[in-house]
Motif scaffolding. Structure first.
Motif, PDB file in Angstrom:
ATOM      1  N   LYS A 245       0.813  -1.219   0.000  1.00 57.16           N
ATOM      2  CA  LYS A 245       0.000   0.000   0.000  1.00 57.16           C
ATOM      3  C   LYS A 245       0.850   1.274   0.000  1.00 57.16           C
ATOM      4  CE  LYS A 245      -3.862  -1.981   2.697  1.00 57.16           C
ATOM      5  NZ  LYS A 245      -4.667  -1.823   3.938  1.00 57.16           N
ATOM      6  N   TRP A 248       0.341   4.072  -2.484  1.00 56.87           N
ATOM      7  CA  TRP A 248      -0.960   4.746  -2.557  1.00 56.87           C
ATOM      8  C   TRP A 248      -0.833   6.209  -2.153  1.00 56.87           C
ATOM      9  CZ3 TRP A 248      -4.905   0.990   0.228  1.00 56.87           C
ATOM     10  CH2 TRP A 248      -4.953  -0.213  -0.479  1.00 56.87           C
ATOM     11  N   ALA A 257     -12.053   0.687   3.529  1.00 56.69           N
ATOM     12  CA  ALA A 257     -12.151  -0.134   2.326  1.00 56.69           C
ATOM     13  C   ALA A 257     -13.525  -0.019   1.674  1.00 56.69           C
ATOM     14  CB  ALA A 257     -11.849  -1.596   2.665  1.00 56.69           C
ATOM     15  N   ILE A 260     -13.662   3.057  -0.695  1.00 61.60           N
ATOM     16  CA  ILE A 260     -12.697   3.241  -1.778  1.00 61.60           C
ATOM     17  C   ILE A 260     -13.455   3.563  -3.070  1.00 61.60           C
ATOM     18  CG2 ILE A 260     -10.985   2.070  -3.227  1.00 61.60           C
ATOM     19  CD1 ILE A 260      -9.829   2.648  -0.575  1.00 61.60           C
ATOM     20  N   GLU A 264     -10.517   3.386  -7.965  1.00 59.01           N
ATOM     21  CA  GLU A 264      -9.353   2.959  -7.191  1.00 59.01           C
ATOM     22  C   GLU A 264      -9.496   1.528  -6.676  1.00 59.01           C
ATOM     23  OE1 GLU A 264      -9.377   6.040  -4.215  1.00 59.01           O
ATOM     24  OE2 GLU A 264      -7.841   7.206  -5.284  1.00 59.01           O
ATOM     25  N   ARG A 265     -10.654   0.915  -6.968  1.00 60.40           N
ATOM     26  CA  ARG A 265     -10.925  -0.406  -6.420  1.00 60.40           C
ATOM     27  C   ARG A 265      -9.912  -1.449  -6.902  1.00 60.40           C
ATOM     28  NH1 ARG A 265     -13.350  -2.028  -2.094  1.00 60.40           N
ATOM     29  NH2 ARG A 265     -14.736  -0.246  -2.436  1.00 60.40           N
ATOM     30  N   TYR A 268      -6.739  -1.104  -5.037  1.00 58.89           N
ATOM     31  CA  TYR A 268      -6.893  -1.638  -3.690  1.00 58.89           C
ATOM     32  C   TYR A 268      -6.766  -3.169  -3.694  1.00 58.89           C
ATOM     33  CZ  TYR A 268      -9.154  -3.263   0.563  1.00 58.89           C
ATOM     34  OH  TYR A 268      -9.426  -3.923   1.730  1.00 58.89           O
ATOM     35  N   TYR A 271      -3.174  -4.871  -3.793  1.00 58.72           N
ATOM     36  CA  TYR A 271      -2.103  -4.652  -2.813  1.00 58.72           C
ATOM     37  C   TYR A 271      -1.523  -5.941  -2.223  1.00 58.72           C
ATOM     38  CZ  TYR A 271      -4.353  -5.398   1.805  1.00 58.72           C
ATOM     39  OH  TYR A 271      -4.919  -5.940   2.919  1.00 58.72           O
TER      40      TYR A 271
END
Length: 455
Positions: A245, A248, A257, A260, A264-265, A268, A271
């Motif tokens: 992460k 980010w 979460a 988000i 940007e999902r 995410y 990661y």
């Protein structure tokens, strides 16, 4: 070849920038001017190798596309001839073959895409050089320990032929060296915790999770009497599960979460793979890397990145997910609302069989209860004593460390009279004062304190 950018001071990390475009080199030089590095510039792979032959260089950051010798080939040469020099690839192209070659042949620390983000590039350089410093220090300490072990071995062979009266002193020294060697085995665990602390520097204190996840995992390991290798792997995974992460944005790092943004999902959900990729190249980290990769899988198969289901998820990853969620729920990193510890446990119970292994949830709840309880406040059988108050039959309630941080005895060790005498002698030799957390069984509750070691 241009002259280095330096203010004349020494002992700075030396960073070599390689690019066939002078404008790129000038941009990077301006960016790094305020940093505590000595910066060298080279416009070709040949110039870079010549500089490396002339002086030690900590890190090489090379452009991928250059005439005559591309960046991947240059970094492969650097890896072969100067393995201690860190390597970063700077690429403006989606050239997977070049990146793969740089990873496989050049063993690069990381690649950065053009156009780069200034802050992310600076963070990457800091992390790379911090990593190099930590590894260098670890190797230095290992070499020093080996030298000392060899010296002590030679001394022992000599002393065995001398006065019999010194046998006890030599045995005491050997016992302490055994403890030091066991501590050395855990050096990688210490390193991972150090890197997790570096990662936490990007987060506000209220959002930091790694230390709590590590502590919770260690309580689990202790309560289940897991072997040392399993404990090390789980602890290293807990320390570095979210290292992916670190690229980010700050806002995304602190966002729950559930909130988000759709765009940007995908970042995410990637990661765990990013975290695994950063640690899997280190041999002692390979098993921990697998736990990191799968710690966001769900029992019903709806997790990521592999959509593994049920028993196909590694056991350690199932445990790590519960530990991570329990802490992150309380830090506001999962739901919009920040939960307290009881609410977090109710949440985990609610989703048993969906997110979590239903056979592990109640065991996890019990471990959390142990994790949240301070043994010195809730258990009247636990006392804090000095070494001269210890008695045979007492049981260590917490790990005992020397003043220099070296582990002397593990929690759960039953004290013998001989062991108490050795502790007193070692304390006097170190010139320290130990506070020992012990559990006092009923049969030794009225025992007299152990006498001080003679001499």
């Amino acid at each position: 070849m241009e002259q280095p950018v330096t203010d004349g001071t020494t002992d700075k990390p030396v960073v070599l920038l390689v690019d066939d475009e002078p404008s790129i080199l000038n941009s990077l030089r301006r960016l790094l001017r305020s940093q505590p590095y000595e910066v060298l510039l080279a416009e070709s792979g040949a110039d870079a190798l010549q500089l490396l032959q002339q002086r030690p260089i900590n890190l090489v950051m090379s452009d991928a596309r250059m005439p005559n010798m591309d960046g991947a080939t240059l970094l492969a040469h650097v890896h072969e001839r100067f393995p201690d020099t860190l390597r970063i690839l700077l690429t403006g192209y989606a050239d997977t073959d070049t990146i793969a070659k740089a990873i496989n042949d050049g063993h690069i620390y990381r690649y950065i895409s053009k156009p780069w983000n200034d802050e992310e590039l600076l963070v990457t350089l800091r992390q790379a050089l911090d990593h190099q410093h930590s590894e260098s220090e670890r190797k230095r300490l290992e070499q020093l320990t080996q030298v000392q072990l060899q010296q002590l071995k030679a001394l022992n062979e000599s002393l065995e032929q001398r006065v019999a009266a010194r046998t006890a002193e030599l045995q005491q020294t050997a016992d302490m060296l055994d403890l030091a060697y066991e501590e050395l085995k855990r050096s990688y665990v210490t390193s991972t915790e150090f890197f997790s602390q570096l990662g936490n520097m990007r987060l506000p204190k209220a959002k930091q999770t790694n230390r709590q996840v590590i502590d919770l995992i260690q309580v689990y390991c202790t309560s289940h009497k897991l072997d040392d290798a399993t404990c090390r792997n789980l602890t290293m995974a807990a320390a570095l599960y979210n290292i992916g992460k670190m690229s980010w944005t700050d806002s995304m790092l602190t966002c729950p979460a559930d909130l988000i943004a759709p765009q940007e999902r995908e970042l995410y959900r990637s990661y765990p793979k990013q975290s695994e990729a950063l640690v899997m190249t280190l041999d002692p980290m390979k098993e921990a890397a697998q736990l990191i990769l799968h710690h966001q899988e769900r029992w019903d198969g709806s997790g990521f990145p592999g959509h593994l289901k049920g028993q196909a998820i590694p056991l350690g990853a199932r445990w790590l997910k519960m530990a991570v969620d329990f802490i992150e729920l309380q830090r506001g990193l999962v739901l919009e609302r920040q939960l307290n510890s009881d609410e977090a446990l109710l949440y985990i119970r609610k989703y048993a069989g969906k997110l979590y292994d239903p056979d592990l949830v109640e065991d996890f709840v019990n471990v959390c209860a142990e994790y949240m309880r301070d043994i010195t406040l809730t258990d009247p059988a636990i006392k804090v004593l000095n070494t001269h108050e210890l008695a045979e039959g007492m049981i260590l309630a917490r790990n005992l460390h020397a003043d220099n941080g070296m582990l002397l005895l593990n929690a759960g060790k039953v004290l013998s009279g001989l062991l108490v005498k050795k502790l007193i002698a070692f304390e006097e030799m170190e010139g320290g004062k130990y506070s020992v957390f012990v559990r006092i069984p009923d049969e030794v509750g009225n025992a007299q304190p152990a006498p001080a070691a003679a001499g």
